[in-house]
Each structure stands twice: as structure tokens, then as C-alpha cells.
Design a protein around this motif. Sequence first.
Motif, PDB file in Angstrom:
ATOM      1  N   VAL A  19       0.958  -1.157  -0.067  1.00 42.76           N
ATOM      2  CA  VAL A  19      -0.043   0.116   0.053  1.00 42.76           C
ATOM      3  C   VAL A  19       0.888   1.283   0.050  1.00 42.76           C
ATOM      4  CG1 VAL A  19      -1.641   1.354   1.177  1.00 42.76           C
ATOM      5  CG2 VAL A  19      -1.754  -1.087   1.511  1.00 42.76           C
ATOM      6  N   ALA A  20       0.490   2.164  -0.859  1.00 38.01           N
ATOM      7  CA  ALA A  20       1.338   3.467  -1.085  1.00 38.01           C
ATOM      8  C   ALA A  20       0.178   4.527  -0.596  1.00 38.01           C
ATOM      9  CB  ALA A  20       2.125   3.975  -2.334  1.00 38.01           C
ATOM     10  N   THR A  21       0.230   5.209   0.502  1.00 34.05           N
ATOM     11  CA  THR A  21      -0.744   6.197   0.635  1.00 34.05           C
ATOM     12  C   THR A  21      -0.582   7.447   0.082  1.00 34.05           C
ATOM     13  OG1 THR A  21       0.175   6.669   2.905  1.00 34.05           O
ATOM     14  CG2 THR A  21      -1.676   4.889   2.904  1.00 34.05           C
ATOM     15  N   ILE A  22       0.613   7.707  -0.231  1.00 36.07           N
ATOM     16  CA  ILE A  22       1.168   9.047  -0.945  1.00 36.07           C
ATOM     17  C   ILE A  22       2.218   8.416  -2.080  1.00 36.07           C
ATOM     18  CG2 ILE A  22       2.354  11.141  -0.772  1.00 36.07           C
ATOM     19  CD1 ILE A  22       1.378  11.353   1.981  1.00 36.07           C
ATOM     20  N   GLY A  23       2.004   8.846  -3.311  1.00 36.27           N
ATOM     21  CA  GLY A  23       2.964   8.337  -4.319  1.00 36.27           C
ATOM     22  C   GLY A  23       2.493   7.083  -5.028  1.00 36.27           C
ATOM     23  N   ASN A  24       3.659   6.557  -5.612  1.00 38.40           N
ATOM     24  CA  ASN A  24       3.491   5.651  -6.552  1.00 38.40           C
ATOM     25  C   ASN A  24       3.861   4.236  -6.100  1.00 38.40           C
ATOM     26  OD1 ASN A  24       2.559   7.726  -8.509  1.00 38.40           O
ATOM     27  ND2 ASN A  24       4.746   8.046  -9.101  1.00 38.40           N
ATOM     28  N   VAL A  25       3.596   3.122  -7.031  1.00 41.16           N
ATOM     29  CA  VAL A  25       3.907   1.565  -6.620  1.00 41.16           C
ATOM     30  C   VAL A  25       4.592   1.230  -7.881  1.00 41.16           C
ATOM     31  CG1 VAL A  25       3.412  -0.565  -6.100  1.00 41.16           C
ATOM     32  CG2 VAL A  25       2.365   1.222  -4.827  1.00 41.16           C
ATOM     33  N   THR A  26       6.001   0.797  -7.734  1.00 44.28           N
ATOM     34  CA  THR A  26       6.360   0.076  -9.174  1.00 44.28           C
ATOM     35  C   THR A  26       7.157  -1.291  -8.469  1.00 44.28           C
ATOM     36  OG1 THR A  26       6.937   2.218 -10.167  1.00 44.28           O
ATOM     37  CG2 THR A  26       8.277   0.312 -10.775  1.00 44.28           C
ATOM     38  N   LEU A  27       6.483  -2.361  -8.906  1.00 40.23           N
ATOM     39  CA  LEU A  27       7.157  -3.461  -8.592  1.00 40.23           C
ATOM     40  C   LEU A  27       7.423  -4.360  -9.899  1.00 40.23           C
ATOM     41  CD1 LEU A  27       4.237  -4.283  -5.958  1.00 40.23           C
ATOM     42  CD2 LEU A  27       6.559  -3.946  -5.640  1.00 40.23           C
ATOM     43  N   THR A  28       8.262  -5.403  -9.853  1.00 38.15           N
ATOM     44  CA  THR A  28       8.613  -6.349 -10.739  1.00 38.15           C
ATOM     45  C   THR A  28       7.882  -7.558 -10.757  1.00 38.15           C
ATOM     46  OG1 THR A  28      10.540  -7.016  -9.646  1.00 38.15           O
ATOM     47  CG2 THR A  28      11.039  -5.439 -11.254  1.00 38.15           C
ATOM     48  N   THR A  29       8.468  -8.572 -10.030  1.00 38.29           N
ATOM     49  CA  THR A  29       7.548  -9.874 -10.214  1.00 38.29           C
ATOM     50  C   THR A  29       7.062 -10.067  -8.823  1.00 38.29           C
ATOM     51  OG1 THR A  29       8.748 -10.962 -11.960  1.00 38.29           O
ATOM     52  CG2 THR A  29       7.677 -12.453 -10.338  1.00 38.29           C
ATOM     53  N   VAL A  30       5.854 -10.376  -8.463  1.00 37.56           N
ATOM     54  CA  VAL A  30       5.288 -10.688  -7.061  1.00 37.56           C
ATOM     55  C   VAL A  30       4.483 -12.210  -7.216  1.00 37.56           C
ATOM     56  CG1 VAL A  30       3.700  -9.525  -5.409  1.00 37.56           C
ATOM     57  CG2 VAL A  30       4.819  -8.188  -6.758  1.00 37.56           C
ATOM     58  N   THR A  31       4.852 -13.071  -6.281  1.00 39.98           N
ATOM     59  CA  THR A  31       4.563 -14.299  -6.349  1.00 39.98           C
ATOM     60  C   THR A  31       4.126 -14.740  -5.072  1.00 39.98           C
ATOM     61  OG1 THR A  31       5.992 -14.549  -8.094  1.00 39.98           O
ATOM     62  CG2 THR A  31       5.072 -16.553  -6.934  1.00 39.98           C
ATOM     63  N   THR A  32       3.067 -15.601  -4.885  1.00 37.58           N
ATOM     64  CA  THR A  32       2.782 -16.378  -3.697  1.00 37.58           C
ATOM     65  C   THR A  32       2.874 -17.789  -3.729  1.00 37.58           C
ATOM     66  OG1 THR A  32       0.349 -16.466  -4.034  1.00 37.58           O
ATOM     67  CG2 THR A  32       1.055 -14.238  -2.763  1.00 37.58           C
ATOM     68  N   GLY A  33       3.125 -18.675  -2.967  1.00 33.28           N
ATOM     69  CA  GLY A  33       3.536 -19.881  -2.869  1.00 33.28           C
ATOM     70  C   GLY A  33       2.120 -20.776  -2.949  1.00 33.28           C
ATOM     71  N   ASP A  34       2.478 -22.100  -3.538  1.00 30.97           N
ATOM     72  CA  ASP A  34       1.589 -23.068  -3.532  1.00 30.97           C
ATOM     73  C   ASP A  34       0.992 -23.476  -2.317  1.00 30.97           C
ATOM     74  OD1 ASP A  34       1.904 -23.078  -6.424  1.00 30.97           O
ATOM     75  OD2 ASP A  34       2.989 -24.979  -6.244  1.00 30.97           O
ATOM     76  N   ALA A  35      -0.323 -24.070  -1.884  1.00 33.43           N
ATOM     77  CA  ALA A  35      -0.739 -24.559  -0.688  1.00 33.43           C
ATOM     78  C   ALA A  35      -1.490 -26.167  -1.156  1.00 33.43           C
ATOM     79  CB  ALA A  35      -1.862 -23.741  -0.164  1.00 33.43           C
ATOM     80  N   THR A  36      -0.747 -26.960  -0.270  1.00 29.96           N
ATOM     81  CA  THR A  36      -1.151 -28.352  -0.564  1.00 29.96           C
ATOM     82  C   THR A  36      -1.476 -29.138   0.563  1.00 29.96           C
ATOM     83  OG1 THR A  36       0.410 -28.532  -2.472  1.00 29.96           O
ATOM     84  CG2 THR A  36      -0.276 -30.370  -1.794  1.00 29.96           C
ATOM     85  N   VAL A  37      -2.691 -29.648   0.677  1.00 26.89           N
ATOM     86  CA  VAL A  37      -3.281 -30.733   1.612  1.00 26.89           C
ATOM     87  C   VAL A  37      -3.224 -32.027   1.046  1.00 26.89           C
ATOM     88  CG1 VAL A  37      -4.666 -31.405   3.357  1.00 26.89           C
ATOM     89  CG2 VAL A  37      -4.452 -28.935   2.912  1.00 26.89           C
ATOM     90  N   ALA A  38      -2.255 -33.125   1.485  1.00 26.57           N
ATOM     91  CA  ALA A  38      -2.265 -34.135   1.133  1.00 26.57           C
ATOM     92  C   ALA A  38      -3.421 -35.111   1.114  1.00 26.57           C
ATOM     93  CB  ALA A  38      -1.186 -35.103   1.397  1.00 26.57           C
ATOM     94  N   GLY A  39      -4.253 -34.930   2.175  1.00 31.47           N
ATOM     95  CA  GLY A  39      -5.460 -35.638   2.505  1.00 31.47           C
ATOM     96  C   GLY A  39      -6.691 -34.845   2.851  1.00 31.47           C
ATOM     97  N   ASN A  40      -7.210 -34.879   3.877  1.00 30.96           N
ATOM     98  CA  ASN A  40      -8.339 -33.880   4.211  1.00 30.96           C
ATOM     99  C   ASN A  40      -7.996 -32.564   4.625  1.00 30.96           C
ATOM    100  OD1 ASN A  40     -10.436 -36.092   3.432  1.00 30.96           O
ATOM    101  ND2 ASN A  40     -10.029 -36.942   5.214  1.00 30.96           N
ATOM    102  N   GLY A  41      -8.937 -31.420   4.172  1.00 33.63           N
ATOM    103  CA  GLY A  41      -8.475 -30.185   4.763  1.00 33.63           C
ATOM    104  C   GLY A  41      -9.009 -29.178   3.892  1.00 33.63           C
ATOM    105  N   THR A  42      -8.145 -27.825   4.295  1.00 34.00           N
ATOM    106  CA  THR A  42      -8.349 -26.477   3.288  1.00 34.00           C
ATOM    107  C   THR A  42      -6.935 -26.240   2.910  1.00 34.00           C
ATOM    108  OG1 THR A  42     -10.310 -26.204   4.903  1.00 34.00           O
ATOM    109  CG2 THR A  42      -9.181 -24.321   3.719  1.00 34.00           C
TER     110      THR A  42
END
Length: 186
Positions: A19-42
Motif C-alpha cells: 500500500v502506498a498512501t502517498i505516491g506511486n508503486v512500482t514492482l517487478t515480479t510478485v509471487t505467492t506460494g502453493d498450498a497443498t493438503v495431501a489428505g483432508n483439509g483446506t
Amino acid sequence: TGVASAAEGDATSGAIDVVATIGNVTLTTVTTGDATVAGNGTATSGSIDVSANGANGTLTLADALTGAASVGATGSATSGAITLLADGDVTVNASLETGTADTVDGDATSGLVSVTSSNGSVAMSAATVMTGDATVTGNGTATSGAITLTAERNVDSDALSTGVASAAEGDATSGAIDVVATIGNV
């Protein structure tokens, strides 16, 4: 962000919030990771939220990618959404892609993409915008993410596609695409 995994239970990869409350935002690559449940779950992969809230604040980004979410048995799999908001122009130079979501039984929902310029334009003619596939191999509900592009002035984008939604038994809904330029051109 890192990968999250669990044999049973919950797996949630980290979100990214800029969040930039004043000014600009410049980003290159933004990545979130995988989420894995082998059995039952969320399984929930992290979302990406970027905003330039100041007067005429601009947002420039190369890539934003959220991780896949997978449940190996019964449960809920949700991949992260991508939300970009600026008072001024929003420019994306490469890609916005949300991860796939899959489970055997339960709910699979891939993340949406939302890009908004409150008082400027959205410029993404060189970018690919995709939401992930949502797959239920057994019984459940599969929903792929929608894409929404909104600008006060112009929206310039060529490659928009929402993911395939499939369920062996149950409901499957693929995401809608909505593009709005209030006083400009699309």
C-alpha cells in the motif's frame, strides 16, 4: 512467499499486501506460494493486493502470480486472488495469473483478478491476464475466478481468459470477464 503443505488439516501460503498512501508503486515480479493438503483439509494460496491510494498515484507492475491450491481427498481448495487499485494509471507489462485449484471432493475455487483505476486508465496491452482452472474430480463445486477491469478513462487489454471449471459430480462455473471504462474507451 513460501510453499505451505500439510498431511491433513489446513495449509495457507502467505499473502502479499503493498500500500502506498502517498505516491506511486512500482514492482517487478510478485509471487505467492502453493498450498497443498495431501489428505483432508483446506488449502489456500496467498492473495496479492497492491494499491496506490494517493491523489494521482500510479501502479506499475511486471508480473503477479498466485500459487496453486490442492487438496488430495475431501476439503476446500482456494487459490489467491490478485487485486490492483490506483487513483491514477495502472500499467501491467507481462502477466497477471491466479493459481489452479483442485480437490477430490468439496470445493475448488481459483482466484479472481480485479484491476481498478479510479481516475486514470488501465494499460495492459502487452500483458496476459488469466485465472486458474478449478477442478473437482469427485463430488463438489468448481468455480474459476472472474476478471474485472475498471477505469475512469481507458482500458487497454488484449489477452483475457478465465480458467476452466470442471466437476465430475456437482456444479461447475467458469469466471466472467467484465471490462468497464466510465468515460473513455475499451
